[in-house]
Design an enzyme around this catalytic site. Structure first.
Site, PDB file in Angstrom:
ATOM      1  N   ASP A  29      -2.854  -9.974  -8.205  1.00 15.18           N
ATOM      2  CA  ASP A  29      -4.982  -9.547  -7.393  1.00 15.18           C
ATOM      3  C   ASP A  29      -5.413 -10.031  -8.614  1.00 15.18           C
ATOM      4  O   ASP A  29      -5.257  -9.716  -9.851  1.00 15.18           O
ATOM      5  CB  ASP A  29      -4.309  -7.765  -7.623  1.00 15.18           C
ATOM      6  CG  ASP A  29      -6.038  -7.749  -6.699  1.00 15.18           C
ATOM      7  OD1 ASP A  29      -6.858  -8.036  -6.608  1.00 15.18           O
ATOM      8  OD2 ASP A  29      -5.392  -6.997  -5.356  1.00 15.18           O
ATOM      9  N   ILE A  30      -6.301 -10.965  -8.406  1.00 22.00           N
ATOM     10  CA  ILE A  30      -7.230 -11.645  -9.240  1.00 22.00           C
ATOM     11  C   ILE A  30      -8.309 -10.649  -9.239  1.00 22.00           C
ATOM     12  O   ILE A  30      -8.798 -11.515  -9.722  1.00 22.00           O
ATOM     13  CB  ILE A  30      -7.754 -13.327  -8.097  1.00 22.00           C
ATOM     14  CG1 ILE A  30      -8.829 -13.026  -7.453  1.00 22.00           C
ATOM     15  CG2 ILE A  30      -6.392 -14.433  -8.505  1.00 22.00           C
ATOM     16  CD1 ILE A  30      -9.573 -13.832  -7.168  1.00 22.00           C
ATOM     17  N   HIS A  93      -1.129  -5.727   3.343  1.00 19.95           N
ATOM     18  CA  HIS A  93      -0.272  -6.274   1.796  1.00 19.95           C
ATOM     19  C   HIS A  93       0.108  -4.509   1.519  1.00 19.95           C
ATOM     20  O   HIS A  93      -1.908  -3.266   1.793  1.00 19.95           O
ATOM     21  CB  HIS A  93      -1.568  -6.521   2.147  1.00 19.95           C
ATOM     22  CG  HIS A  93      -2.991  -6.599   1.504  1.00 19.95           C
ATOM     23  ND1 HIS A  93      -3.591  -6.485   2.447  1.00 19.95           N
ATOM     24  CD2 HIS A  93      -3.964  -5.982   0.403  1.00 19.95           C
ATOM     25  CE1 HIS A  93      -4.928  -5.891   1.914  1.00 19.95           C
ATOM     26  NE2 HIS A  93      -5.032  -5.912   1.240  1.00 19.95           N
ATOM     27  N   HIS A  95      -0.371  -2.420  -2.448  1.00 19.44           N
ATOM     28  CA  HIS A  95      -0.966  -2.528  -3.884  1.00 19.44           C
ATOM     29  C   HIS A  95      -0.209  -2.531  -4.580  1.00 19.44           C
ATOM     30  O   HIS A  95       0.469  -1.101  -4.304  1.00 19.44           O
ATOM     31  CB  HIS A  95      -2.455  -2.375  -4.036  1.00 19.44           C
ATOM     32  CG  HIS A  95      -3.311  -3.165  -3.590  1.00 19.44           C
ATOM     33  ND1 HIS A  95      -4.210  -4.117  -4.329  1.00 19.44           N
ATOM     34  CD2 HIS A  95      -4.040  -2.435  -2.449  1.00 19.44           C
ATOM     35  CE1 HIS A  95      -5.019  -4.005  -2.935  1.00 19.44           C
ATOM     36  NE2 HIS A  95      -5.116  -3.629  -1.971  1.00 19.44           N
TER      37      HIS A  95
END
Length: 130
Positions: A29-30, A93, A95
């Protein structure tokens, strides 16, 4: 129009790739909550995770488990937390977040600002643990 995640999977947008198989893709994750915060996405563009077939949903979690185990080795933690929020990008998605305490999972927490070198180092640490 392809989602940003589909464009990442296609290689149109760079990422810090962690793992990939024929159906799923994992990358950092950016805007991470903590170092090692990773996203697992299906290559199939599906907005809502529960719209995946039962088989694909189960396979996605098995894929995520392998990634989570690598995260645990690279970033010793109490657990790797799992969250499915899914509102910010219309592509299912998961996390995966290494946590020491439950509050590490709060998405309202400030996001880390990491350099390219830090992201590369994190990705390498997780990749070497796969």
């Amino acid at each position: 129009m392809a989602t940003i995640f589909s464009r990442i999977i296609a290689g149109e947008i760079p990422c810090y790739k962690i793992a990939e198989n024929e159906k799923f893709f994992a990358f950092l994750d950016i805007n991470p909550l903590v170092k090692g915060h990773t996203l697992v996405v299906p290559k199939q563009e599906v907005d809502y995770i529960f719209d995946l077939s039962d088989e694909d949903l189960a396979a996605m979690h098995v894929f995520a488990k392998k990634v989570a185990r690598a995260i645990e080795k690279a970033f010793p933690c109490q657990k790797v937390g799992e969250a499915v929020i899914g509102l910010e990008v219309p592509h299912a998605h998961i996390h995966l977040i290494p946590i020491q305490k439950e509050s590490d999972m709060l998405f309202s927490n400030p996001k880390l600002k990491l350099s390219d070198e830090e992201f590369k180092s994190i990705a390498q640490a997780i990749n070497s643990s796969l």
